[in-house]
Design a protein around this motif. Structure first.
Motif, PDB file in Angstrom:
ATOM      1  N   LEU A   1       0.959  -1.328  -0.179  1.00 43.34           N
ATOM      2  CA  LEU A   1      -0.092  -0.008  -0.194  1.00 43.34           C
ATOM      3  C   LEU A   1       0.822   1.232  -0.258  1.00 43.34           C
ATOM      4  CD1 LEU A   1      -2.645  -1.131   2.781  1.00 43.34           C
ATOM      5  CD2 LEU A   1      -2.612  -1.522   0.291  1.00 43.34           C
TER       6      LEU A   1
ATOM      7  N   TYR B   1      -7.244  -2.354  -0.717  1.00 44.50           N
ATOM      8  CA  TYR B   1      -7.136  -0.980  -0.617  1.00 44.50           C
ATOM      9  C   TYR B   1      -5.818  -0.591  -1.519  1.00 44.50           C
ATOM     10  CZ  TYR B   1     -10.064  -1.633   3.119  1.00 44.50           C
ATOM     11  OH  TYR B   1     -11.091  -1.949   4.246  1.00 44.50           O
TER      12      TYR B   1
ATOM     13  N   VAL C   1      -2.834   3.756   2.664  1.00 44.88           N
ATOM     14  CA  VAL C   1      -2.767   3.595   4.262  1.00 44.88           C
ATOM     15  C   VAL C   1      -2.173   4.617   4.936  1.00 44.88           C
ATOM     16  CG1 VAL C   1      -0.763   1.869   4.452  1.00 44.88           C
ATOM     17  CG2 VAL C   1      -2.838   2.077   6.027  1.00 44.88           C
TER      18      VAL C   1
ATOM     19  N   GLU D   1      -4.967   2.427  12.234  1.00 44.32           N
ATOM     20  CA  GLU D   1      -4.721   2.085  10.770  1.00 44.32           C
ATOM     21  C   GLU D   1      -5.885   2.782  10.027  1.00 44.32           C
ATOM     22  OE1 GLU D   1      -1.866  -1.821  11.738  1.00 44.32           O
ATOM     23  OE2 GLU D   1      -3.902  -1.724  11.249  1.00 44.32           O
TER      24      GLU D   1
ATOM     25  N   PHE E   1      -7.365   2.608   6.307  1.00 45.88           N
ATOM     26  CA  PHE E   1      -7.111   2.101   4.797  1.00 45.88           C
ATOM     27  C   PHE E   1      -8.086   2.919   3.915  1.00 45.88           C
ATOM     28  CE2 PHE E   1      -6.200  -0.889   7.799  1.00 45.88           C
ATOM     29  CZ  PHE E   1      -5.034  -1.644   7.687  1.00 45.88           C
TER      30      PHE E   1
END
Length: 475
Positions: free
Chosen positions: A57, A131, A134, A150, A152
């Motif tokens: 990510l 995703y 992030v 976190e 996303f």
């Protein structure tokens, strides 16, 4: 002091979310000079994804800032919770997102929190989710515990660099061993299952429950029982009812009794609240009715021969009466609930699965599993799904306070809004639910709703607030 939500079944209290260490003072914890490691977990997230053959990510400073602000807020309240409007927050960074999710956790160290997240099937699903960007933050609270957020997102056309491999963890202040506890993951996605022109972004909360030591309590295993319905006690609480008659209360919904442990002639199929929020009825498939709190018993259908099992119940909003409906569309009225018609004897394309009253109590809607809607009395028909292709059968109906709109929910968590009922989100997404969605209950202001899964998972949307669920716990 802040406490985590609790549930009550029968006469005992059962923790449903996380157990946090107590603090010596009451109120908010003032955070000063707390180290913040924005983005500290992004490399770790990408290492997990790499191990599963997934693309890394991209990192995002904007999402890092959102995550850091949220971790600070959790520290100040000494409590795990999700961003109230995750979609709106992410929109401040990426206005064109199509899917967002959030994990939060607290532990004695970053490693403890990370291990707890990986130990939960649904938190792990966010880490390995569809995703492309992030943001994360890991902040130490006054007691040395590490609070992790976190966030996303999938953003079409996003270009950027992936986070590097994880560096050695920053040292945390020494502290006694504390529990690692992720909160239930929050995920949302755009939905193509809503037949309205309203925005279809959503933000969901609550399906996974972890024990205080971070061990998985079974969120990735099928529950041993089945939830039959959900009912709102007011803006800040709700009940779940099991098919064995067990009742679980959340938020400020009072526990007023249940049938758990009693021998029933037929499973419970619905729970219906009184207008005061101080009582509820349970309805059995055989037409039996059981009243608790200020709910008055006004009769039942189990004293007469039924052609088909009862599948739903609705109460007169301001009076003493209720209806039962069977899956062939037969309607049974009790107390001052007026009989306004039924479908008994008519050929149906699909069985009836539920009913809901009009605000006046002078009519009702019936809904079938194919999404067909039938209006009686002063109920207005404003649309349905009959004849349209849907991915899963409809399982419930809820009414907007105006009486000029309603929502339908299907087993895969999709929500369909009609009339002036606003679409506030759905649980349907690319990852299948552990158990089917079985019921929907509206928030009192009509600006949100709760969905309940057969495994006692709860999803809250709009102004409906999440106060706990029991997904993964034996019912």
């Amino acid at each position: 002091m802040p406490t985590s939500p609790t549930t009550r079944s029968r006469s005992r209290r059962v923790p449903t979310a996380v157990a946090l260490g107590t603090v010596a003072t009451v109120g908010a914890v003032v955070v000063t000079a707390t180290p913040s490691w924005a983005g500290a977990g992004v490399g770790w997230i990408n290492s997990v994804r790499s191990g599963n053959g997934l693309a890394p990510l991209a990192s995002s400073g904007g999402l890092d800032n959102l995550a850091a602000n949220h971790s600070r807020a959790m520290i100040n309240q000494n409590s795990l919770f999700h961003t109230a409007n995750l979609g709106g927050a992410v929109s401040s960074v990426y206005s064109n997102w199509t899917r967002v999710g959030e994990n939060v956790a607290v532990g004695a160290s970053s490693a403890d929190a990370h291990n707890a997240l990986l130990g939960s099937a649904q938190h792990r699903a966010n880490i390995n989710g569809a995703y492309n960007v992030v943001g994360s933050a890991e902040l130490a609270g006054p007691d040395g515990r590490i609070w992790v957020t976190e966030i996303f997102a999938f953003v079409p056309g996003l270009s950027g660099s992936a986070a590097p491999a994880p560096a050695p963890a920053a040292p945390a202040a020494p502290a006694p061993r504390a529990s690692s506890a992720p909160a239930a993951p929050s995920t949302s996605s755009s939905s193509d299952r809503t037949f309205t022109d309203r925005a279809s972004r959503s933000s969901t909360t609550g399906r996974t429950t972890l024990s205080p030591d971070g061990a998985n309590t079974g969120a990735d295993q099928a529950a041993s029982g089945t939830i039959a319905g959900v009912a709102a006690a007011g803006p800040h609480g709700y009940w779940l009812a099991g098919d064995d008659g067990g009742v679980f209360s959340f938020g400020d919904a009072p526990f007023l009794g249940s049938l758990a442990g009693q021998r029933l002639a037929a499973p419970i199929v619905a729970i219906t609240p009184t207008s005061s929020g101080q009582g509820y009825w349970l309805a059995g498939a055989d037409g039996g009715v059981f009243s608790f709190g200020d709910a008055a018993f006004l009769g039942a259908a189990n004293t007469m021969p039924l052609n088909r099992p009862v599948v739903g119940m609705a109460a007169v909003p301001f009076g003493k009466g209720y209806w039962l409906v069977s899956d062939d569309g037969g309607v049974f009225a009790f107390g001052d609930a007026p009989f306004r018609g039924s479908l008994a004897g008519k050929r149906l394309n699909a069985p009836i699965v539920g009913m809901a009253p009009t605000p006046s109590g002078q009519g009702y809607w019936l809904v079938a599993s194919d999404g067909g809607v039938f209006a009686f009395g002063d109920a207005q028909y404003v649309g349905g799904l009959a004849g349209q292709r849907i991915n899963a059968p409809v399982t419930g109906i809820a009414i907007a306070p105006s009486g000029l709109g309603y929502w339908l929910v299907s087993a895969d968590g999709a929500v369909f809004a009609f009339g002036d009922a606003g679409f506030r989100g759905a649980a349907a997404g690319p990852v299948a639910l552990a158990r089917p969605t079985v019921a929907i209950a509206p928030a009192p202001d009509g600006e949100g709703y709760w969905l309940a899964g057969a495994d006692a998972g709860v999803f809250a949307f709009g102004t409906a607030t999440f106060h706990g669920g029991m997904a993964g716990q034996p019912l």
